[in-house]
Design a protein around this motif. Sequence first.
Motif, short mmCIF file in Angstrom:
data_model
loop_
_atom_site.label_atom_id
_atom_site.label_comp_id
_atom_site.label_asym_id
_atom_site.label_seq_id
_atom_site.Cartn_x
_atom_site.Cartn_y
_atom_site.Cartn_z
N ALA A 89 2.10 -4.87 3.31
CA ALA A 89 1.17 -5.43 4.30
C ALA A 89 1.19 -6.95 4.30
O ALA A 89 1.00 -7.60 5.33
N PHE A 106 0.86 -1.18 0.00
CA PHE A 106 0.00 0.00 0.00
C PHE A 106 0.89 1.23 0.00
O PHE A 106 1.95 1.22 0.64
N SER A 142 -2.56 -7.19 15.73
CA SER A 142 -3.18 -6.18 14.87
C SER A 142 -2.19 -5.61 13.85
O SER A 142 -1.05 -5.29 14.20
N GLY A 143 -2.62 -5.54 12.60
CA GLY A 143 -1.80 -4.93 11.56
C GLY A 143 -0.82 -5.87 10.89
O GLY A 143 -0.03 -5.45 10.05
N CYS A 144 -0.87 -7.17 11.22
CA CYS A 144 0.13 -8.09 10.65
C CYS A 144 -0.23 -8.52 9.22
O CYS A 144 0.58 -9.18 8.56
N GLY A 145 -1.43 -8.18 8.76
CA GLY A 145 -1.76 -8.47 7.36
C GLY A 145 -2.85 -9.51 7.16
O GLY A 145 -3.11 -9.95 6.04
N LYS A 146 -3.55 -9.88 8.23
CA LYS A 146 -4.56 -10.95 8.15
C LYS A 146 -5.71 -10.56 7.21
O LYS A 146 -6.09 -11.32 6.33
N THR A 147 -6.25 -9.35 7.42
CA THR A 147 -7.39 -8.93 6.60
C THR A 147 -6.96 -8.71 5.15
O THR A 147 -7.70 -9.04 4.22
N THR A 148 -5.76 -8.21 4.96
CA THR A 148 -5.26 -8.02 3.59
C THR A 148 -5.18 -9.38 2.89
O THR A 148 -5.56 -9.51 1.72
N HIS A 202 -7.45 -12.87 16.37
CA HIS A 202 -6.42 -12.49 17.34
C HIS A 202 -6.35 -13.52 18.45
O HIS A 202 -5.42 -13.53 19.23
N GLU A 250 -12.22 -12.52 11.62
CA GLU A 250 -12.59 -12.12 12.98
C GLU A 250 -14.11 -12.29 13.22
O GLU A 250 -14.77 -11.35 13.68
N LEU A 263 4.13 0.46 2.02
CA LEU A 263 4.05 -0.44 3.17
C LEU A 263 3.70 -1.83 2.63
O LEU A 263 2.73 -1.99 1.89
N TYR A 291 8.17 -2.59 8.78
CA TYR A 291 7.88 -3.43 7.63
C TYR A 291 9.05 -3.47 6.65
O TYR A 291 9.10 -4.29 5.78
#
Length: 348
Positions: free
Chosen positions: A28, A15, A50-56, A216, A183, A26, A282
């Motif tokens: 992701a 991104f 949080s922010g480790c790239g799971k949703t991406t 999580h 989640e 970044l 990152y």
Amino acid sequence: MAQNILEINDLSRQFKIGGMIFGKKLTAVDQVSISLAGDKPQIMSIVGESGCGKTTMAKMILQLLEPTSGNIVIDGVPLSHYAKRKNRKEFYKMVQPIFQNPFTSFSSRKRVDSYLYETAINLDIAKTRKEAKAVVSEVLASVGIEIDHVIGKYPNQFSGGELQRISIARALIPKPKLIVADEPVAMIDASLRMNIVNLFKKLKDEYNVNFIYITHDLSTAYYVSDYIATMYRGNLIEFGYAKKVLNEPAHPYTELLLDSIPRVGRKWDQDVAPPVMESKEYEMEGCKFAGRCIYAKEICHTTKPDMIHLNQQHKVLCFKHNDYKPENHIRVYEKLDRSSSDEFKITM
Ligand SMILES: Nc1ncnc2c1ncn2[C@@H]1O[C@H](COP(=O)(O)OP(=O)(O)OP(=O)(O)O)[C@@H](O)[C@H]1O
Ligand SMILES: [Mg+2]
């Protein structure tokens, strides 16, 4: 041997962040590769703070986001096949999502039952409303809800837990091969979370469907997962059989996460995540976890680790295992803050 249900090959997503001129990239999701065997249905959890790239990752599997590089193959078919408009329906019959907030999955002004009937008709599972009702009744029963409880009601007439079970039922309508649940219990009352996650275990065999369960919450993942993928700052840092990974974590980060879950429902990042997510982490030259790792040596700060295959089903991104050979079942590691006689055992 059956073909893999899921192959994620060298998948990355970047991104642009910041302004147009001084903006940075970044990463992701950073060169992630995962294969999931297709001989029987599996639940693979993707875990990490949080922010480790799971949703991406989830969005790329669901074709909601284009990879920057790499590709995904589901049951032998590359996702690029489904990118064509004429193949979208085929994709939704194969892959279904479950999102975090069930209240945003359903339109608030539409009756929940008509939403379900439409899913059945639009995906060619039923031709008439009567046929659709039979299908909907069956999927609702599978999640423990009677159709009469649903008929004529709007989303706000259900509890969050009920509505999430209904969205699971909706996902089952086309009998997909893969359900991606990002989640799915994060917004559900803590006392009900396990009931919903346990449903995945039951439905996996009943519907012959694979789940990617993103969370999580390591404690819920522990009970239902066949495989665990741990992510850290966009990297897949460990992948393997869930019980193996959770009982004998090979990566220091997985080890750290496990140390932080003394009770059910506790979120890792309350305890182990650094307070601020720095985009520069990152881009670090060596291992992204080196700054927090109790085993870190100089090489960890300067060089990227390779993925080490401990066996066919267990891999780890860590220098600690660089000279690992399957025939040496026991290794001794130097831990920086523990006694040097401390043994770290790996059993095959
Ligand atoms: N559209 C976007 N534009 C810029 N950065 C993004 C975008 N989407 C995600 N990111 C960044 O990518 C990284 C990974 O985000 P992602 O949402 O995949 O994490 P996550 O593991 O799902 O986190 P959480 O557990 O909080 O849901 C984060 O640093 C996030 O800020
Ligand atoms: Mg997320």
